[in-house]
Structures are given as C-alpha cells and as structure tokens.
Design an enzyme around this catalytic site. Structure first.
Site, mmCIF file in Angstrom:
data_model
loop_
_atom_site.group_PDB
_atom_site.id
_atom_site.type_symbol
_atom_site.label_atom_id
_atom_site.label_comp_id
_atom_site.label_asym_id
_atom_site.label_seq_id
_atom_site.Cartn_x
_atom_site.Cartn_y
_atom_site.Cartn_z
ATOM 1 N N HIS A 14 39.082 33.895 30.265
ATOM 2 C CA HIS A 14 39.660 34.378 31.528
ATOM 3 C C HIS A 14 39.486 35.889 31.555
ATOM 4 C CE1 HIS A 14 43.185 34.014 34.605
ATOM 5 N NE2 HIS A 14 42.394 35.039 34.909
ATOM 6 N N HIS A 16 37.549 38.822 34.158
ATOM 7 C CA HIS A 16 36.795 39.185 35.364
ATOM 8 C C HIS A 16 35.953 40.415 35.044
ATOM 9 C CE1 HIS A 16 39.271 36.574 38.035
ATOM 10 N NE2 HIS A 16 40.204 36.826 37.127
ATOM 11 N N HIS A 195 42.268 29.648 39.412
ATOM 12 C CA HIS A 195 43.549 30.323 39.304
ATOM 13 C C HIS A 195 44.587 29.488 40.056
ATOM 14 C CE1 HIS A 195 41.031 33.563 38.003
ATOM 15 N NE2 HIS A 195 41.986 34.480 38.031
ATOM 16 N N GLU A 198 50.041 31.394 39.372
ATOM 17 C CA GLU A 198 50.296 32.765 38.906
ATOM 18 C C GLU A 198 51.464 33.323 39.717
ATOM 19 O OE1 GLU A 198 48.041 37.099 38.361
ATOM 20 O OE2 GLU A 198 47.105 35.529 39.565
ATOM 21 N N ASP A 276 42.106 38.988 31.289
ATOM 22 C CA ASP A 276 42.106 39.015 32.742
ATOM 23 C C ASP A 276 41.306 40.200 33.289
ATOM 24 O OD1 ASP A 276 42.653 38.156 35.304
ATOM 25 O OD2 ASP A 276 44.781 38.613 35.257
ATOM 26 N N ASP A 277 41.973 41.332 33.528
ATOM 27 C CA ASP A 277 41.343 42.548 34.068
ATOM 28 C C ASP A 277 41.781 43.723 33.199
ATOM 29 O OD1 ASP A 277 40.237 41.583 36.881
ATOM 30 O OD2 ASP A 277 42.254 40.756 36.684
#
Length: 336
Positions: A14, A16, A195, A198, A276-277
C-alpha cells in the site's frame, strides 16, 4: 535487544508513488519542466502538510504531483522511493499510481508506465527487489472515465501492471459505482484491490468485497466495527493493507493506542503494515513498523509475522514468495 526493523525483509503493498514525492524532488522536477508550484520553497510546501482529514491532504497531493510531466520524471520519482525502500529492506513492492491524474494533464499512459517500469527494472537488477504496478482509479471521477482508462491499460498490455485499485476521496463515492469497471478488470485477468473503510463506514468494505470482488482491502480500519465482517475477513483470508502513521496523520486514529491493528490480528484477520504516502505522513515503512512496535509492544516474532503476511498476500509468484520467506528466516536467525 530487539532486531532492527529496517533490516527485516518485507513487502510493501500500500504505497502511492505520487505520495513519495518529497518537496525537494518536487521543486527539482518542477524547475526542470518550467513549472511554478504555488509554494515559494520546499520548506513552504512541507509546511503545508498540516492535514485535518483526507481531503485536505489530497488538495496538496495533486498540486505537487502536477510537476510530473515526462517519463524521466516518473522514473526519478519511483527511483527515489525504491532507493529509500531498499534501505528499509523492502524486497517486493506493489506500487500504486493514479493514471487519471496525469492523463488529465495530457501525459500519455505509455510515458507514465514507461518511467515507472524503468525504475522497477533498475531495482530488480540492482538489489533483486521484485515489483509491479497497480493502477488506481480516482473514485470521485465518473466510472465511465475509469472504464476508458482501464481499456487503455488493457491495450497497453504492460507486464508490470498486475492489478487495479480504487482510491482518492472515499465518503460519498461507494465502491459499487465501479462495479462494471472491476468486472472488466476481472475479465482481463487483473488483480483487484480497493481503499475502503478509511473514513467511510465498514459497509464500504462489505460493498467492495461484494460488488468489486476485491482480493485485498486497502486500509479497512472500520472493519473493527463489525464482528460479522471481521469473521468474514478471517474466514476468507482477505488481507487489510493498513498504514498506521497515515491513519494518525489524517486523524482516522489520532492516537495509535486506539488503532485496531492488533485486535484484528488477534481475531484472525490478515494485516500488513505499509506507509501509504510517506512523504506527506512523515514515515516510510520501517517507521510504521517501529510505531506499531512502540505502541503495541511488537515482538520480533510478531514483526516477522507481519512481514510474512505481506509476502503471502502479495501478487508475487510462488517461487518469489518462497525466496522472500527465506530472507525473513534469515533475519529471525540473525543474533547480531
């Protein structure tokens, strides 16, 4: 003494690629392309990372990503992440990217994928890091747009694109809107993730499982609200790709002591730890492992089990999974 988590071989499922764009690189690429970002310096861009929710993050995320224009840009972006991931012992990565965000700016799909694939090829050659791409659709854009992009992906027939996903603004855009898109992806032999749960309720997770036939749930935090869903996830072996520091930064779980990751694992749900980011949320994958260790008292064996789960639920071929498990065995056996 606990073993170093940055040395634990692991898969990241996961992540990005646009969310790995560090401010210095964003300005370097923007200057190279003659683009003016609405910030005076990398530090000012970094100061904008004061997020109150998912949308406030996305507003900055898409502005910074607007600097990306050429195959070289996408290569440099992915390569910077892969170098950093290698330092965290990531041995396999399934890299999310948002083709619609770039196609809308007139960038051809083959240029986006070409740059990302070149970086993956270099990582394979340099560190024996395996990897692939997952093209994510922006759920706040029409499903017809996603279908058009999917057809481009199928026509491109890149061996690196192994699956599709669904991301961006969650609340108000339920998974079933993309039922036909994911049915077409299934027909084309692509893996499917989404996703869900969340910021939206656990019902979005159920809908993603039923309507999209997904194989993994990205985030899935709100699964904890439904005993029936927890039982289903555990029974069917559907994994959650969780991102603790992201959840903290976006106020999904402001206090990691309240994060459901351990409660879900204790009830038999497969969970992986991811970043994630990381440029925006202040933590790459080893930082997320360390945060879980600190808050939940993660043992070496438990950390290794998270890594093993990430390998097991990845889309890597069986031979590669066996190689990765052997690397985890080596980490556990290392007394130094």
């Amino acid at each position: 003494m606990a073993r170093t988590l940055a040395a634990l071989p692991k898969a990241e499922l996961h992540i990005h690629v646009e969310g790995t764009l560090e401010p210095d690189l964003a300005f370097e690429i923007a200057q190279r392309n003659g683009i003016s970002l609405p910030y005076r310096s990398p530090d000012e861009l970094r100061d904008a990372y004061d997020f109150v929710d998912l949308q406030s993050f996305l507003d900055v995320y898409f502005v910074a990503g607007g600097a990306l224009r050429t195959p070289r840009d996408f290569h440099d972006l992915a390569w910077a992440y892969l170098e950093r991931a290698h330092r965290d012992a990531v041995a396999h990565v399934e890299l999310f990217f948002d083709p619609q965000a770039h196609l809308a700016r007139g960038i051809a799909l083959d240029e986006i994928v070409g740059g990302l694939s070149a970086a993956l090829a270099e990582a394979r050659e340099t560190w024996d890091m395996s990897g692939s791409l997952i093209a994510c659709f922006l759920r706040d854009r029409p499903a017809a747009d996603a279908m058009a992009v999917l057809e481009e992906i199928i026509e491109l027939d890149s061996p690196d694109i192994v699956g599709v996903g669904l991301d961006s603004t969650e609340v108000g855009y339920p998974p079933a809107l993309f039922r036909d898109v994911f049915a077409r992806a299934f027909e084309a032999g692509l893996h499917r993730v989404s996703h869900a749960g969340e910021e939206a309720p656990h019902t979005y997770i159920v809908e993603a499982l039923d309507a999209l036939r997904i194989e993994r749930v990205d985030h899935g935090v709100r699964a904890i609200d439904s005993p029936e869903l927890i039982e289903r996830l555990a029974r069917d072996g559907v994994a959650l790709t969780m991102c603790p520091l992201s959840n903290k930064r976006l106020h999904v779980t402001p206090d990691l002591r309240d994060h459901p990751i351990r409660a879900l694992v204790d009830q038999g749900v497969k969970v992986t730890i991811n970043s994630d980011d990381p440029s925006y949320f202040g933590g790459y994958i080893a930082d997320n492992y360390a945060a879980v260790r600190e808050v939940l008292g993660l043992t070496d064996d438990e950390a290794a089990q998270f890594a093993r789960t990430s390998i097991d639920v990845s889309f890597a071929p069986p031979v590669r999974k066996a190689q990765l498990h052997a690397l985890v065995d080596g980490w556990l056996a290392d007394e130094g």
